[in-house]
Write a protein that holds these residues in place. Structure first.
Motif, mmCIF file in Angstrom:
data_model
loop_
_atom_site.group_PDB
_atom_site.id
_atom_site.type_symbol
_atom_site.label_atom_id
_atom_site.label_comp_id
_atom_site.label_asym_id
_atom_site.label_seq_id
_atom_site.Cartn_x
_atom_site.Cartn_y
_atom_site.Cartn_z
ATOM 1 N N GLY A 1 0.797 -1.212 0.000
ATOM 2 C CA GLY A 1 0.000 0.000 0.000
ATOM 3 C C GLY A 1 0.834 1.268 0.000
ATOM 4 N N TYR A 2 2.144 1.129 -0.086
ATOM 5 C CA TYR A 2 3.031 2.302 -0.111
ATOM 6 C C TYR A 2 3.906 2.260 -1.358
ATOM 7 C CZ TYR A 2 1.963 3.817 4.645
ATOM 8 O OH TYR A 2 1.342 4.289 5.770
ATOM 9 N N GLU A 3 4.412 3.421 -1.731
ATOM 10 C CA GLU A 3 5.380 3.521 -2.820
ATOM 11 C C GLU A 3 6.429 4.586 -2.465
ATOM 12 O OE1 GLU A 3 3.315 4.732 -6.312
ATOM 13 O OE2 GLU A 3 2.818 6.724 -5.528
ATOM 14 N N LEU A 4 7.504 4.579 -3.196
ATOM 15 C CA LEU A 4 8.586 5.527 -2.942
ATOM 16 C C LEU A 4 8.160 6.932 -3.332
ATOM 17 C CD1 LEU A 4 11.562 6.010 -2.113
ATOM 18 C CD2 LEU A 4 12.205 5.516 -4.486
ATOM 19 N N ASP A 5 8.308 7.853 -2.410
ATOM 20 C CA ASP A 5 7.945 9.245 -2.667
ATOM 21 C C ASP A 5 9.191 10.121 -2.864
ATOM 22 O OD1 ASP A 5 6.076 11.486 -2.807
ATOM 23 O OD2 ASP A 5 6.935 12.074 -0.860
ATOM 24 N N TYR A 6 10.246 9.835 -2.067
ATOM 25 C CA TYR A 6 11.469 10.638 -2.198
ATOM 26 C C TYR A 6 12.688 9.774 -1.889
ATOM 27 C CZ TYR A 6 15.277 13.776 -1.009
ATOM 28 O OH TYR A 6 16.500 14.377 -0.955
ATOM 29 N N GLN A 7 13.690 9.912 -2.751
ATOM 30 C CA GLN A 7 14.977 9.279 -2.475
ATOM 31 C C GLN A 7 16.086 10.287 -2.736
ATOM 32 O OE1 GLN A 7 14.834 6.157 -5.669
ATOM 33 N NE2 GLN A 7 16.915 6.924 -6.146
ATOM 34 N N PRO A 8 17.088 10.343 -1.873
ATOM 35 C CA PRO A 8 18.200 11.281 -2.075
ATOM 36 C C PRO A 8 18.995 10.904 -3.327
ATOM 37 C CG PRO A 8 18.145 10.435 0.179
ATOM 38 C CD PRO A 8 17.224 9.588 -0.623
ATOM 39 N N GLU A 9 19.738 11.864 -3.827
ATOM 40 C CA GLU A 9 20.572 11.627 -5.000
ATOM 41 C C GLU A 9 21.828 10.847 -4.616
ATOM 42 O OE1 GLU A 9 21.508 15.306 -6.851
ATOM 43 O OE2 GLU A 9 19.439 15.718 -7.470
ATOM 44 N N LEU B 1 34.085 8.412 -0.615
ATOM 45 C CA LEU B 1 32.709 8.309 -0.154
ATOM 46 C C LEU B 1 31.856 7.886 -1.332
ATOM 47 C CD1 LEU B 1 30.670 10.690 2.119
ATOM 48 C CD2 LEU B 1 29.722 9.984 -0.066
ATOM 49 N N ASN B 2 31.050 6.877 -1.103
ATOM 50 C CA ASN B 2 30.134 6.413 -2.157
ATOM 51 C C ASN B 2 28.760 6.215 -1.524
ATOM 52 O OD1 ASN B 2 28.765 5.154 -4.250
ATOM 53 N ND2 ASN B 2 30.570 4.016 -4.919
ATOM 54 N N TYR B 3 27.817 7.086 -1.929
ATOM 55 C CA TYR B 3 26.451 7.023 -1.388
ATOM 56 C C TYR B 3 25.514 6.712 -2.547
ATOM 57 C CZ TYR B 3 22.062 8.563 0.781
ATOM 58 O OH TYR B 3 20.777 8.641 1.263
ATOM 59 N N SER B 4 24.763 5.611 -2.399
ATOM 60 C CA SER B 4 23.872 5.218 -3.496
ATOM 61 C C SER B 4 22.528 4.759 -2.956
ATOM 62 C CB SER B 4 24.500 4.096 -4.324
ATOM 63 O OG SER B 4 24.670 2.927 -3.551
ATOM 64 N N VAL B 5 21.472 5.068 -3.726
ATOM 65 C CA VAL B 5 20.105 4.653 -3.396
ATOM 66 C C VAL B 5 19.475 4.077 -4.656
ATOM 67 C CG1 VAL B 5 17.871 5.365 -2.477
ATOM 68 C CG2 VAL B 5 19.932 6.573 -1.749
ATOM 69 N N GLU B 6 18.920 2.884 -4.555
ATOM 70 C CA GLU B 6 18.244 2.305 -5.713
ATOM 71 C C GLU B 6 17.075 1.435 -5.244
ATOM 72 O OE1 GLU B 6 20.346 -0.550 -8.045
ATOM 73 O OE2 GLU B 6 21.534 -1.278 -6.348
ATOM 74 N N GLN B 7 16.027 1.410 -6.075
ATOM 75 C CA GLN B 7 14.878 0.572 -5.775
ATOM 76 C C GLN B 7 14.989 -0.705 -6.589
ATOM 77 O OE1 GLN B 7 11.015 2.388 -6.153
ATOM 78 N NE2 GLN B 7 9.904 0.444 -5.872
ATOM 79 N N ILE B 8 14.867 -1.839 -5.908
ATOM 80 C CA ILE B 8 14.890 -3.146 -6.554
ATOM 81 C C ILE B 8 13.603 -3.854 -6.163
ATOM 82 C CG2 ILE B 8 16.159 -5.300 -6.812
ATOM 83 C CD1 ILE B 8 18.641 -3.838 -5.776
ATOM 84 N N GLU B 9 12.649 -3.830 -7.088
ATOM 85 C CA GLU B 9 11.323 -4.390 -6.864
ATOM 86 C C GLU B 9 10.693 -3.756 -5.616
ATOM 87 O OE1 GLU B 9 11.845 -8.613 -6.874
ATOM 88 O OE2 GLU B 9 12.144 -8.718 -9.039
#
Length: 649
Positions: free
Chosen positions: A578-586, A597-605
Motif C-alpha cells: 500500500g506504499y510507494e517511494l515518494d522521495y529518495q536522495p541523489e 565516499l560512495n552514497y547510493s540509493v536504488e529501488q529493486i522491486e
C-alpha cells in the motif's frame, strides 16, 4: 623539529607589570580578580588562569648533596558552571621503589564574593588522595571546596626531590587561557641543563642573571644563575578529536640534565648520544640483562623441544599467545621490568616491560630473532629523534624477525592479534634497542584499514518497524569490541541497550578469523516517523555519524586517526503493502587519494537499497588538509542522515 628550539640559558631582560591590576601573589586577591566575569580575549572561556608561577632551585641536604626544590602557586577564576572541572587539581610526584619526592607546605583555598564580602574557604589538611599513575609517578588529587561559577581558587605547594635529573618542565598553555605564566630556574655550577622550547615563538620573554648571594659547597664558593621565563595572554589550547597528546603541541619548556660537574674537578656527561643510550639500555639490569635472564629461564617456562618442528611463525604465535594467556598486565606502562624473573613467573602479572621483555627472552630461546623497541605511547607524546632524551620513552614493545619480515608485537592484551600492537602504542616511531647495529628507528604506523560494517533490514509499518542488524568489525575496530564485550552474551546485551532502541534479540555470529574479526547480530523494534500518511525512514537509524568531530575554523597540528578506517553501511528497506517511494536522495561520490565516499540509493522491486561507504585512506593527515577532512566529515553526516520517504498509494 621545526617547532622545537634547543638552547642554553641566554641573557635577556624583560619587565614585569601586572596587566589590569591582577594580583600575582598567593593570598592577595585583587579587585580585578573579583570583577572578572568574562575574559575579553576569549569570551567562550569557562575558566581562566590569572597567574601560574613556578620556580626550581637547589638546597644543600644533610647528606652532603643537593635536593631539588620545586615551588608553584596558581590562581584560577571559574567563569561558568562548566569551568568547575578546573577546580580539580593534580600534583604529580616521582618515586623510585619506596623513595618518594616529598610534597610539603601545601595550601589551597576558594574565594567567593557574596553579599559584598569576600569569603574564603580553606582546603582542610589531608583532604586529598594520592594515586599511583605508573611505576614511577604518583598523583596527588585535590578537589577544591565550595566551588561555583564566579569562584576564585588558588593553591601553592613545594616538592623536595633528591632526583636532580627531574628538573620540572613548565607548561605555559592549557585547555583554558592564561593571563600570566612565569617559571624561574636557579642553576648551580654542579649541574648543567638544556631546555627545549616548544611553540613559544617570539612571545616567550627570557632573562638570566647571577644572584648576589654566595653559597659554599665542598669548599667551593658559588652563586646561583637565575633564569626566568615569562609569557602573557596565552590562548587556550583548543583540543578536538584525532590528536595523539596535547603534550606534542602545547606551549611549554622541557628540561634535560646534560652534565654533572663534581667538586673534585671531574665531570659526567648525561646528555648522551643515541648509540650510548642504546648501550645503556642493553646493559641495564632491568632491561637488556633482564631479557637474558628470561632467555636462560625459558626451558622452565615453555617446552622448547615441542617447538623445534614448528615454523618460525607458529613458534612466534605460540609464545606470544602463551604469555598473553598466562600472564596478566597490571595496566602500568613501563620500559623497565618492575620485578625479578622469579617473581614474574610466580605472580603471573606485571607491567608492560615485565611481559614484553619476558616474551623477547622466550622468543630468543626458541631461536627467533627478537629485539626490544622503545616507544612513547600516544598519551605520552611523540619522540624527537633529534635529541637523545631517555625521558621521551615510557614503554617497550617487541620486534621479531618472522621469515625475513619484521613484526611488531605486544603481550599485554589477548584481544589484539599477535602481529599487531595496541592502538595506544601506535605513535610515530620506535627506537630499536640493538647495540650490534647502527641506530635504527621503526615506524609504528598501521597501514591496514580497520573496517566496520552494519547491515540493516528494515520492515516498516504504521505502529512498529522491525529491524534486523548484522555487525562486522575487523582489525582495531574488532580489538576494541573484544575488549568491551569479549564472548559474554550479557555484555553484548548491555552494550546494545546503551546504544540502541528496544533490543529484542542479540547474539554472536560465526567468526572465521577470531584474531581479527568480531561479528554479532540483533533485532530491534522502533516506532516509525509517520507524518500525513507518509513514512520517513532513516536507513541507518542513528548509527551513522551524527556530528562533525572537527569543528575548529583551522588547525595547526595533524589529524591523527591512529589507523585507516573504512565504514560500510547498508540498508535494505522493505516497501510495505500500500506504499510507494515518494522521495529518495541523489547518489553522491567523492574519490581521491585521501578519502572515498560512495552514497547510493536504488529501488529493486519492493525494496530500497541504500549504501554509504566511507574510507579514510591514511592514518595521519597533515594540518594543511584540515579543511578537506572537515568537509568529508560534513558529507558523511549529511548523507548518513538523509531520509527515505514512502507515501500511501
Amino acid at each position: 623539529m621545526k617547532n622545537l628550539l634547543i638552547a642554553l640559558f641566554t641573557i635577556l631582560c624583560f619587565s614585569v607589570a601586572n596587566a589590569q591590576n591582577f594580583s600575582f601573589d598567593y593570598g592577595k586577591v585583587s579587585k580585578a580578580d573579583i570583577d572578572l566575569k568574562e575574559y575579553d580575549k576569549d569570551k567562550t572561556a569557562e575558566a581562566v588562569v590569572i597567574y601560574d608561577k613556578g620556580s626550581s632551585y637547589f638546597r644543600q641536604n644533610i647528606n652532603s648533596g643537593f635536593d631539588l626544590i620545586f615551588e608553584r602557586s596558581k590562581r584560577i577564576k571559574i567563569l561558568k558552571e562548566a569551568g568547575i572541572e578546573y577546580a580539580e587539581i593534580e600534583i604529580p610526584f616521582y618515586r623510585e621503589g619506596n623513595i618518594y619526592e616529598k610534597i610539603y607546605d601545601l595550601k589551597a583555598c576558594t574565594y567567593n564574593f557574596e553579599d559584598g564580602r569576600l569569603n574564603r574557604t580553606e582546603l582542610q589538611a589531608d583532604s586529598w588522595n594520592d594515586e599511583i599513575y605508573n611505576d614511577y609517578w604518583m598523583v596527588r588529587k585535590i578537589a577544591m571546596p565550595n566551588v561555583k561559577a564566579g569562584s576564585i581558587i588558588e593553591f601553592t605547594y613545594k616538592i623536595s626531590s633528591q632526583y636532580v635529573f627531574n628538573l620540572r618542565d613548565w607548561e605555559f598553555q592549557s585547555k583554558i587561557p592564561t593571563i600570566y605564566s612565569e617559571y624561574t630556574a636557579a642553576m648551580i655550577p654542579f649541574y648543567e641543563y638544556i631546555y627545549l622550547a616548544q611553540r613559544t615563538g617570539t612571545s616567550l620573554k627570557k632573562e638570566s642573571y647571577t644572584d648576589k648571594s654566595s653559597h659554599e659547597f665542598a669548599r667551593i664558593e658559588y652563586k646561583d644563575v637565575i633564569n626566568k621565563f615569562l609569557m602573557r595572554d596565552i590562548p587556550a589550547f583548543n583540543s578536538e578529536d584525532y590528536i595523539t597528546s596535547i603534550n606534542d603541541y602545547i606551549i611549554k619548556l622541557d628540561f634535560q640534565l646534560a652534565k654533572i660537574n663534581y667538586p673534585n674537578g671531574g665531570d659526567k656527561e648525561i646528555m648522551t648520544t643515541w648509540p650510548n643510550l642504546i648501550k645503556e639500555y642493553s646493559d641495564h639490569p632491568n632491561f637488556g640483562k633482564y631479557v637474558k635472564k628470561c632467555e636462560k629461564s625459558a626451558s622452565k617456562i615453555i617446552d622448547l623441544d615441542a617447538l623445534k618442528d614448528k615454523t618460525t611463525k607458529d613458534k612466534f604465535d605460540y609464545i606470544v599467545s602463551y604469555v598473553k594467556n598466562n600472564y596478566s598486565w597490571n595496566e602500568y606502562n613501563g620500559k623497565y621490568s618492575s620485578k625479578s624473573v622469579n617473581d614474574i613467573l610466580k605472580d603471573k602479572y606485571g607491567n608492560a616491560a615485565d611481559l614484553n621483555l619476558l616474551t623477547i627472552g622466550l622468543l630468543r630461546a626458541a631461536g627467533i630473532e627478537a629485539t626490544p623497541v622503545l616507544i612513547s605511547t600516544r598519551e605520552n607524546g611523540k619522540v624527537s629523534d633529534n635529541y637523545p632524551f631517555a625521558h621521551y620513552f615510557n614503554y617497550v614493545i617487541l620486534m621479531a624477525n618472522i621469515d625475513g619480515k619484521n613484526v611488531l608485537s605486544d603481550a599485554t592484551n589477548s584481544n589484539v592479534a599477535n602481529n599487531r600492537i595496541p592502538s595506544r602504542c601506535i605513535n610515530d616511531k620506535g627506537l630499536i634497542i640493538n647495540p650490534d647495529q647502527d641506530v635504527k628507528w621503526i615506524g609504528l604506523q598501521c597501514k591496514f584499514p580497520s573496517i566496520s560494517a552494519l547491515d540493516f533490514t528494515i520492515d516498516p509499518a504504521k505502529e512498529t518497524s522491525n529491524v534486523m542488524v548484522r555487525s562486522f568489525a575487523s582489525e582495531y575496530k574488532a580489538f576494541r569490541l573484544k575488549s568491551i564485550i569479549g564472548d559474554d552474551k550479557n555484555k553484548l546485551d548491555d552494550y546494545l541497550e546503551e546504544r540502541d532502541y528496544k533490543i529484542d534479540r542479540a547474539d554472536f555470529s560465526e567468526i572465521s578469523d577470531k584474531s581479527k574479526e568480531f561479528r554479532y547480530e540483533y533485532d530491534l523494534t522502533m516506532t516509525p516517523e509517520l507524518i500525513n500518511e507518509k513514512l520517513y525512514i532513516k536507513p541507518f537509524l542513528n548509527k551513522s555519524l551524527q556530528d562533525n568531530p572537527l569543528n575548529q575554523p583551522s588547525r595547526s597540528y595533524p589529524i591523527d586517526m591512529t589507523y585507516p578506517t573504512k565504514s560500510i553501511l547498508t540498508s535494505n528497506i522493505i516497501i510495505p503493502e500500500g506504499y510507494e517511494l515518494d522521495y529518495q536522495p541523489e547518489n553522491y561520490k567523492i574519490k581521491n587519494n585521501l578519502f572515498e565516499l560512495n552514497y547510493s540509493v536504488e529501488q529493486i522491486e519492493d525494496r530500497i537499497r541504500v549504501i554509504l561507504l566511507t574510507d579514510f585512506k591514511e592514518s595521519v593527515y597533515d594540518a594543511s588538509d584540515y579543511s578537506k577532512i572537515q568537509f568529508y566529515f560534513n558529507e558523511i553526516v549529511k548523507r548518513g542522515n538523509e531520509k527515505i520517504v514512502l507515501k500511501k498509494i
